[in-house]
Design an enzyme around this catalytic site. Structure first.
Site, mmCIF file in Angstrom:
data_model
loop_
_atom_site.group_PDB
_atom_site.id
_atom_site.type_symbol
_atom_site.label_atom_id
_atom_site.label_comp_id
_atom_site.label_asym_id
_atom_site.label_seq_id
_atom_site.Cartn_x
_atom_site.Cartn_y
_atom_site.Cartn_z
ATOM 1 N N ARG A 180 0.815 -1.223 0.000
ATOM 2 C CA ARG A 180 0.000 0.000 0.000
ATOM 3 C C ARG A 180 0.845 1.267 0.000
ATOM 4 O O ARG A 180 0.396 2.316 -0.437
ATOM 5 C CB ARG A 180 -0.951 -0.025 1.202
ATOM 6 C CG ARG A 180 -2.034 -1.090 1.000
ATOM 7 C CD ARG A 180 -3.060 -1.042 2.074
ATOM 8 N NE ARG A 180 -2.638 -1.769 3.265
ATOM 9 C CZ ARG A 180 -3.353 -1.858 4.366
ATOM 10 N NH1 ARG A 180 -4.527 -1.258 4.444
ATOM 11 N NH2 ARG A 180 -2.919 -2.548 5.393
ATOM 12 N N SER A 229 0.117 -6.417 11.442
ATOM 13 C CA SER A 229 -1.000 -6.782 12.316
ATOM 14 C C SER A 229 -0.705 -8.090 13.053
ATOM 15 O O SER A 229 0.123 -8.893 12.611
ATOM 16 C CB SER A 229 -2.268 -6.916 11.488
ATOM 17 O OG SER A 229 -2.049 -7.874 10.477
ATOM 18 N N CYS A 284 1.160 2.319 15.727
ATOM 19 C CA CYS A 284 1.069 1.187 16.658
ATOM 20 C C CYS A 284 1.225 1.680 18.092
ATOM 21 O O CYS A 284 0.980 0.936 19.028
ATOM 22 C CB CYS A 284 2.104 0.133 16.337
ATOM 23 S SG CYS A 284 3.758 0.699 16.653
ATOM 24 N N GLU A 385 -8.220 -3.347 18.136
ATOM 25 C CA GLU A 385 -7.323 -2.327 17.573
ATOM 26 C C GLU A 385 -8.109 -1.609 16.475
ATOM 27 O O GLU A 385 -8.497 -2.225 15.474
ATOM 28 C CB GLU A 385 -6.058 -2.961 16.981
ATOM 29 C CG GLU A 385 -5.193 -1.896 16.314
ATOM 30 C CD GLU A 385 -3.855 -2.412 15.784
ATOM 31 O OE1 GLU A 385 -3.831 -3.501 15.192
ATOM 32 O OE2 GLU A 385 -2.852 -1.696 15.970
#
Ligand code: NAD
Length: 492
Positions: A180, A229, A284, A385
């Site tokens: 991405r 992730s 994060c 999350e």
């Protein structure tokens, strides 16, 4: 970059086009404009890259550490020289503000600086006379070809948590950027190309899950680092270690903050809002859950609501914008769904960021900050999350209850406390089950010379990113026990 430009891979000291035929668009999340296309490299292409890396290993390993770091000194200069351009590239492909991108590149450079100390950091140990006439020593040798698999949210910084250390320790590297946000590494590799490193020492392979799996299975790759992730981190950790590789996998997070009634109102409000809504919550180390204790609820809910509602949202390249878009339309939909679920389970939207268009950017993936109070412990908003600009708030009566809440989560990336009490701060530091702790700090990001210390479901492995941990990760220890006799004719 042009819409039709297909990104290249870099190996054997030059650029190669991928022949996979499969590509994905790389999109500017502020405008929806396609910037370029990224190829999904095949396992055969991964094999060629890995073989080129392996072929360079012996000569690179034999290059003295003092000579290896000369390339890093020059890389630092190039990163400084291209600082603004790299920052703009991050903002274009990721959406964060230019100021946030500048902070990111600064962190990348700091890791290069620390890795330049490798001649000292890589020193071994020596013990004389472990028995009569016997000495023992430990040396560090490079582990071998190392793969670095990266997420979308810090396309400039996260590869640098590893690459400079791996190289300085004598390992060839293969970087796999997020599909991405691959443009920043494309540019960094153009700079690396200018350094004239020996062919095969630095490699770039673009792609997605299939490309990653080919790296995890490739026999010449000896070490794998991953940031992304938790579900994927688990997959990486188990597959790479089952294949006998050294692996560290940093996963997702759900970072709680505790605010005590004695916390400084102006400082805490500003820091907590920056932590929750900076990078559009796609950090994060983003604060995602604020637990107020006692009177703090009455003070901080309105203060944080004002900060959330007043945040300027827009294109990260525009001066004065404080929060950019989220990464994709799909991500925006997911976050909207979570806000709805939070309201349905009893949360109250003090600030609702869902109706969020930005004039002139109708195709951008914008949300505004959302503040949900009274979210239930154990509910979806308290546990998931979100990775978007949403701060959930809960209220308890005592510090002990707040710490218990912090420790009940499945993640352990970061936990923070806001207070003027040294006793409360010490208790929190001692008891909080997270690897990165902030006291009156909202984004407790370790400097390059400290390990980035996730715990629980935020980390799988033993040694973390950055600093001395990275040096240990990218080297294997060899212990030598030696006997030398003064007189070889003497009976032993
Ligand atoms: P992601 O897990 O979707 O992707 C990360 C990388 O894994 C990408 O390079 C992707 O190509 C690859 N990948 C994705 N699915 C895969 C699969 N099934 N098999 C093999 N490879 C796969 O993560 P993301 O959305 O790019 O990044 C956001 C996540 O990263 C968040 O959860 C965030 O908390 C986490 N993160 C963690 C840290 C940390 O230090 N703990 C730092 C930054 C980001």
């Amino acid at each position: 970059m042009t819409e039709t430009q297909i990104l290249h891979n870099y190996s054997a000291g030059g650029w190669q086009g991928s022949s996979s035929g499969e590509t994905l668009p790389v999109t500017n999340p502020a405008s929806g404009q396609v910037l370029a296309r990224v190829p999904l490299s095949t396992p055969e292409e991964v094999d060629r890259v890995a073989q080129s890396a392996q072929a360079s290993f012996s000569a690179w390993r034999h290059t003295p550490a003092t000579a290896r770091i000369q390339y890093l000194f020059r890389l630092k200069d190039l990163l400084e020289e291209h600082f603004e351009e790299l920052s703009r590239t991050i903002t274009l492909e990721n959406g964060k503000t230019l100021e946030e991108s500048r902070g990111e590149i600064r962190r990348a450079i700091e890791n290069v600086e620390v890795a330049c100390g490798i001649p000292t950091l890589m020193l071994g140990d020596f013990s004389e006379d472990v028995a009569r006439g016997i000495d023992e020593y430990m040396i560090r040798q490079p582990v071998g070809v190392s793969a670095i698999i990266c997420p979308f949210n810090f396309p400039g910084m996260i590869p640098f948590w590893y690459m400079p250390y791996a190289l300085a320790c004598g390992n060839p590297v293969i970087v796999k950027p997020s599909e991405r946000t691959p443009l920043t590494m494309q540019r960094v590799f153009e700079l690396l190309d200018g350094l004239k490193l020996p062919a095969g020492v630095v490699n770039l392979v673009n792609g997605g899950a299939e490309t990653v799996d080919a790296l995890l299975d490739h026999p010449v790759i000896r070490a794998v680092t991953f940031v992304g992730s938790t579900a994927v981190a688990r997959h990486i950790y188990s597959r790479a270690s089952a294949n006998g590789k050294r692996v560290q996998a940093q996963g997702g997070a759900k970072n709680p903050l505790i605010i005590l009634p004695d916390a400084d109102v102006q400082m805490t409000t500003s820091i907590v809002a920056d932590s929750a809504f900076g990078n559009a919550g796609q950090r994060c180390l983003a604060a995602s859950l604020a637990v107020t204790v006692g009177e703090a609820d009455r003070i901080f809910v309105p203060a944080l609501a004002e900060a959330a509602a007043g945040r300027v949202v827009g294109d990260g390249l525009v001066d004065g914008v404080q929060m950019g878009p989220v990464i994709s339309a799909q991500s925006r939909e997911r976050i909207l769904g979570l806000i709805q679920a939070g309201i349905e389970e009893g949360g109250r939207a003090v600030v609702d960021g869902r109706a969020s268009g930005v004039a002139g950017y109708e195709n951008g993936y914008f949300l505004r900050p959302t503040l949900l109070r009274d979210i239930p412990a154990g509910g979806r908003i308290a546990r998931t999350e979100i990775f978007g600009p949403v701060l959930g708030m809960m209220h308890v009566d005592t510090v002990d209850q707040a710490i218990e809440l912090v420790n009940s989560g499945e993640y352990g990336n970061m936990a923070c406390l806001f207070t003027r009490s040294g006793a409360a701060a010490r208790k929190f530091r001692y008891e909080a089950q997270a690897g990165n702790i902030g006291v009156n700090i909202g984004v407790a990001a370790p400097m390059a010379f400290f390990p980035f210390s996730g715990w629980k479901n935020s980390f799988f492995g033993a040694l973390h990113a950055q600093g001395k941990h990275a040096v240990e990760f990218f080297t294997q220890t060899k212990v030598v026990v030696e006997r030398w006799l003064d007189d070889w004719s003497r009976k032993f």
